[in-house]
Design a protein around this motif. Structure first.
Motif, PDB file in Angstrom:
ATOM      1  N   PHE A  80     -18.008  73.812  82.196  1.00 19.61           N
ATOM      2  CA  PHE A  80     -18.584  73.147  83.481  1.00 19.61           C
ATOM      3  C   PHE A  80     -18.212  71.826  83.660  1.00 19.61           C
ATOM      4  O   PHE A  80     -17.985  71.136  82.686  1.00 19.61           O
ATOM      5  CB  PHE A  80     -20.245  72.741  83.429  1.00 19.61           C
ATOM      6  N   PRO A  81     -17.698  71.447  84.988  1.00 17.41           N
ATOM      7  CA  PRO A  81     -17.632  72.290  85.982  1.00 17.41           C
ATOM      8  C   PRO A  81     -16.825  73.601  86.085  1.00 17.41           C
ATOM      9  O   PRO A  81     -15.494  73.382  85.525  1.00 17.41           O
ATOM     10  CB  PRO A  81     -17.303  71.145  87.031  1.00 17.41           C
ATOM     11  N   GLU A 267     -16.636  67.388  91.898  1.00 12.85           N
ATOM     12  CA  GLU A 267     -16.243  68.438  92.574  1.00 12.85           C
ATOM     13  C   GLU A 267     -16.993  68.612  93.592  1.00 12.85           C
ATOM     14  O   GLU A 267     -18.162  67.930  93.816  1.00 12.85           O
ATOM     15  CB  GLU A 267     -16.416  69.836  91.750  1.00 12.85           C
ATOM     16  N   SER A 268     -16.900  69.289  94.702  1.00 10.12           N
ATOM     17  CA  SER A 268     -17.643  69.617  95.787  1.00 10.12           C
ATOM     18  C   SER A 268     -18.812  70.387  95.741  1.00 10.12           C
ATOM     19  O   SER A 268     -19.751  70.172  96.326  1.00 10.12           O
ATOM     20  CB  SER A 268     -16.809  70.329  96.971  1.00 10.12           C
ATOM     21  N   ARG A 269     -18.894  70.990  94.397  1.00  7.51           N
ATOM     22  CA  ARG A 269     -20.145  71.948  94.081  1.00  7.51           C
ATOM     23  C   ARG A 269     -20.795  71.651  92.880  1.00  7.51           C
ATOM     24  O   ARG A 269     -21.530  72.121  92.399  1.00  7.51           O
ATOM     25  CB  ARG A 269     -19.857  73.459  93.990  1.00  7.51           C
ATOM     26  N   ALA A 270     -19.921  70.281  91.960  1.00  5.27           N
ATOM     27  CA  ALA A 270     -20.796  69.584  90.931  1.00  5.27           C
ATOM     28  C   ALA A 270     -20.457  68.055  91.446  1.00  5.27           C
ATOM     29  O   ALA A 270     -19.411  67.583  91.058  1.00  5.27           O
ATOM     30  CB  ALA A 270     -19.967  70.097  89.501  1.00  5.27           C
ATOM     31  N   VAL A 271     -21.497  67.671  91.897  1.00  7.56           N
ATOM     32  CA  VAL A 271     -21.199  66.274  92.610  1.00  7.56           C
ATOM     33  C   VAL A 271     -21.781  65.289  91.707  1.00  7.56           C
ATOM     34  O   VAL A 271     -22.980  65.221  91.439  1.00  7.56           O
ATOM     35  CB  VAL A 271     -21.789  66.160  94.021  1.00  7.56           C
ATOM     36  N   SER A 272     -20.882  64.096  91.614  1.00 11.86           N
ATOM     37  CA  SER A 272     -21.410  63.005  90.932  1.00 11.86           C
ATOM     38  C   SER A 272     -21.780  61.819  91.761  1.00 11.86           C
ATOM     39  O   SER A 272     -21.107  61.456  92.606  1.00 11.86           O
ATOM     40  CB  SER A 272     -20.005  62.612  90.021  1.00 11.86           C
ATOM     41  N   ASP A 323     -24.921  58.548  87.619  1.00  7.32           N
ATOM     42  CA  ASP A 323     -26.567  58.626  87.621  1.00  7.32           C
ATOM     43  C   ASP A 323     -27.035  59.864  87.529  1.00  7.32           C
ATOM     44  O   ASP A 323     -28.189  60.139  87.030  1.00  7.32           O
ATOM     45  CB  ASP A 323     -26.960  57.647  88.466  1.00  7.32           C
ATOM     46  N   PHE A 324     -26.467  60.728  88.531  1.00  8.98           N
ATOM     47  CA  PHE A 324     -27.028  62.296  88.780  1.00  8.98           C
ATOM     48  C   PHE A 324     -25.938  63.033  89.021  1.00  8.98           C
ATOM     49  O   PHE A 324     -24.863  62.711  89.589  1.00  8.98           O
ATOM     50  CB  PHE A 324     -28.121  62.087  90.066  1.00  8.98           C
ATOM     51  N   ILE A 325     -26.059  64.461  88.823  1.00  5.96           N
ATOM     52  CA  ILE A 325     -24.986  65.266  89.159  1.00  5.96           C
ATOM     53  C   ILE A 325     -25.841  66.598  89.946  1.00  5.96           C
ATOM     54  O   ILE A 325     -26.883  66.931  89.514  1.00  5.96           O
ATOM     55  CB  ILE A 325     -24.400  65.855  87.832  1.00  5.96           C
ATOM     56  N   ALA A 326     -25.258  66.764  91.182  1.00  2.89           N
ATOM     57  CA  ALA A 326     -26.049  67.912  91.931  1.00  2.89           C
ATOM     58  C   ALA A 326     -25.140  69.007  91.671  1.00  2.89           C
ATOM     59  O   ALA A 326     -23.925  69.277  91.982  1.00  2.89           O
ATOM     60  CB  ALA A 326     -26.180  67.467  93.365  1.00  2.89           C
ATOM     61  N   ILE A 327     -25.668  70.191  91.348  1.00  3.98           N
ATOM     62  CA  ILE A 327     -24.756  71.415  91.266  1.00  3.98           C
ATOM     63  C   ILE A 327     -25.437  72.618  91.903  1.00  3.98           C
ATOM     64  O   ILE A 327     -26.396  72.912  92.002  1.00  3.98           O
ATOM     65  CB  ILE A 327     -25.109  71.736  89.599  1.00  3.98           C
ATOM     66  N   ALA A 328     -24.180  73.194  92.785  1.00  3.51           N
ATOM     67  CA  ALA A 328     -24.514  74.309  93.730  1.00  3.51           C
ATOM     68  C   ALA A 328     -25.058  75.348  92.992  1.00  3.51           C
ATOM     69  O   ALA A 328     -24.304  75.914  92.022  1.00  3.51           O
ATOM     70  CB  ALA A 328     -23.227  74.226  94.515  1.00  3.51           C
ATOM     71  N   THR A 329     -26.070  76.030  93.650  1.00  2.09           N
ATOM     72  CA  THR A 329     -26.690  77.253  93.091  1.00  2.09           C
ATOM     73  C   THR A 329     -26.454  78.245  94.370  1.00  2.09           C
ATOM     74  O   THR A 329     -26.723  79.524  93.973  1.00  2.09           O
ATOM     75  CB  THR A 329     -28.144  77.137  92.489  1.00  2.09           C
ATOM     76  N   GLU A 330     -26.276  78.055  95.721  1.00  2.00           N
ATOM     77  CA  GLU A 330     -25.939  78.718  96.694  1.00  2.00           C
ATOM     78  C   GLU A 330     -24.662  78.489  97.201  1.00  2.00           C
ATOM     79  O   GLU A 330     -23.985  77.731  96.571  1.00  2.00           O
ATOM     80  CB  GLU A 330     -27.043  78.545  97.704  1.00  2.00           C
ATOM     81  N   GLY A 349     -19.718  75.197  90.796  1.00  2.00           N
ATOM     82  CA  GLY A 349     -20.923  75.518  90.697  1.00  2.00           C
ATOM     83  C   GLY A 349     -21.553  76.362  89.505  1.00  2.00           C
ATOM     84  O   GLY A 349     -20.673  76.663  88.722  1.00  2.00           O
ATOM     85  N   LEU A 350     -22.812  76.637  89.351  1.00  4.48           N
ATOM     86  CA  LEU A 350     -23.308  77.484  88.298  1.00  4.48           C
ATOM     87  C   LEU A 350     -23.730  78.761  88.992  1.00  4.48           C
ATOM     88  O   LEU A 350     -24.988  79.167  88.817  1.00  4.48           O
ATOM     89  CB  LEU A 350     -24.643  76.667  87.752  1.00  4.48           C
TER      90      LEU A 350
END
Length: 376
Positions: A80-81, A267-272, A323-330, A349-350
């Motif tokens: 990951f990513p 990354e665009s699907r694992a966003v810091s 502070d946060f990471i958003a990870i794509a699931t769709e 993404g995941l």
């Protein structure tokens, strides 16, 4: 459905098997299937990375009797990513992303207060140089596996890649070079990285008919190469898979942008996300209300607890987690603004499409000749 990396059965374990075989101390558990092949002591060991060739790509574009599927031994995972920068760096260093620190295509370097494209040393969404020296190499230096093997002098080491010195960009050039180095009378280890099918898939989409033709060509090239070698083990995998996506331009969301210290990275699907201190309590609620259907949001503490970047000693110079990471699931991807390249398909993404990669092994028997080890 979320698919997380299996850090006991991933590309890092694969490369640690190589370290172990050549007498170097592995950083992490090795991979049994690779250990067994290497133990047969073939004169040539050839490792090939076909970037973007995930399990989903193989199953979609190839038939069961095609060469790559016919020689598929197992499905393993990326890290990951699940993308090129952390995946390739993880394989080449035999380290987890948390250890080597190359966490994404773009990273925020607090030392310079810049968001930088790690591989080409340009500023995010720009061709402008990030500095007079390569920031990622300077702040996050890592010795690669081929460099370690060259030092011990037990085997002739070859690196073939479009990245770095003496680039070989096209598959025909890579195949020709592999054939040539494997004709040596010495024992050889060859690492070859090809940026296809990922480069083409990014332009056309994961399931475009042209990609079926491309993957079939790669399949044929690998079969021709295999048939040309003797006394060789050929091991093929990928750094990640890929999925088609719909873009979300985050700069249009003024409420979220107001909470951020500066643009998104990684990354665009694992966003810091680096969030302004006064908004840290509100950010999760606002983000999840808007994007929680397509992304799972983790705080930095949650990322650490879940060991998403793998186990090991964190690199002391990492500043890119945020502070946060958003990870794509769709099938969604964030871009920042109109200057950001639009994406047809992406990775990081995941999802199983991105995380699951093949372990392909071909054994080519032949006359074995005993040679003294080559010393440097």
């Amino acid at each position: 459905m979320i698919t997380t990396p299996d850090y006991n059965n991933c590309i890092v374990n694969f490369s640690n098997s190589i370290l172990k075989f050549y007498g170097l101390k592995p950083n992490h558990p090795t991979m049994t299937a690779v250990d067994r092949i290497l133990a047969k002591n073939f004169r040539n060991v050839v490792v090939i990375i076909l970037d973007g060739l995930g399990m989903d790509t193989i199953n979609h574009h190839l038939q069961p009797d095609d060469f790559l599927r016919r020689n598929l031994k197992a499905g393993i995972t990326s890290v990951f990513p699940s993308s090129t920068t952390p995946g390739l760096t993880s394989f080449e260093t035999a380290k987890m992303p948390i250890e080597h620190g190359w966490l994404g295509e773009t990273m925020f370097f607090r030392q310079e207060y810049k968001i930088v494209n790690c591989f080409d040393n340009t500023l995010k969404d720009s061709s402008e140089p990030a500095g007079f020296f390569y920031l990622a190499d300077y702040y996050l230096p890592n010795e690669k596996m081929d460099e370690k093997l060259s030092k011990i002098g037990k085997v002739q080491v070859n690196r073939i890649s479009p990245i770095g010195k003496n680039p070989f960009a096209k598959i025909d050039s890579i195949v020709a070079r592999v054939k040539r180095v494997c004709s040596s009378k010495w024992k050889t280890f060859t690492f070859a990285y090809c940026d296809e099918p990922f480069v083409t898939m990014k332009e056309k989409g994961a399931y475009h008919p042209d990609n079926t033709q491309l993957v079939k060509i790669l399949n044929e090239k690998m079969e021709v190469l295999s048939n040309s070698l003797t006394d060789s083990a050929i091991l093929i995998t990928s750094t990640h898979g890929i999925t088609d996506v719909e873009n979300i331009m985050l700069s249009k969301d003024k409420e979220i942008v107001e909470m951020l210290q500066f643009p998104i990275s990684m990354e665009s699907r694992a966003v810091s996300f680096y969030v302004k201190p006064e908004f840290k309590d509100d950010f999760r609620q606002k983000f999840e209300a808007k994007y929680g259907k397509d992304f799972i949001l983790y705080s930095k503490d949650e990322v650490d607890q879940k060991k998403l970047f793998g186990a090991g000693e964190p690199n002391q110079n990492i500043t890119g987690i945020g502070d946060f990471i958003a990870i794509a699931t769709e099938e969604k991807a964030f871009i920042w603004d109109e200057n950001s390249p639009s994406k047809i398909c992406a990775c990081g993404g995941l999802t199983d499409k991105e995380v699951s990669v093949p372990l392909i092994i071909v054994e080519k028997e032949g006359k074995k000749t005993i040679q003294f080890e080559r010393r440097h």
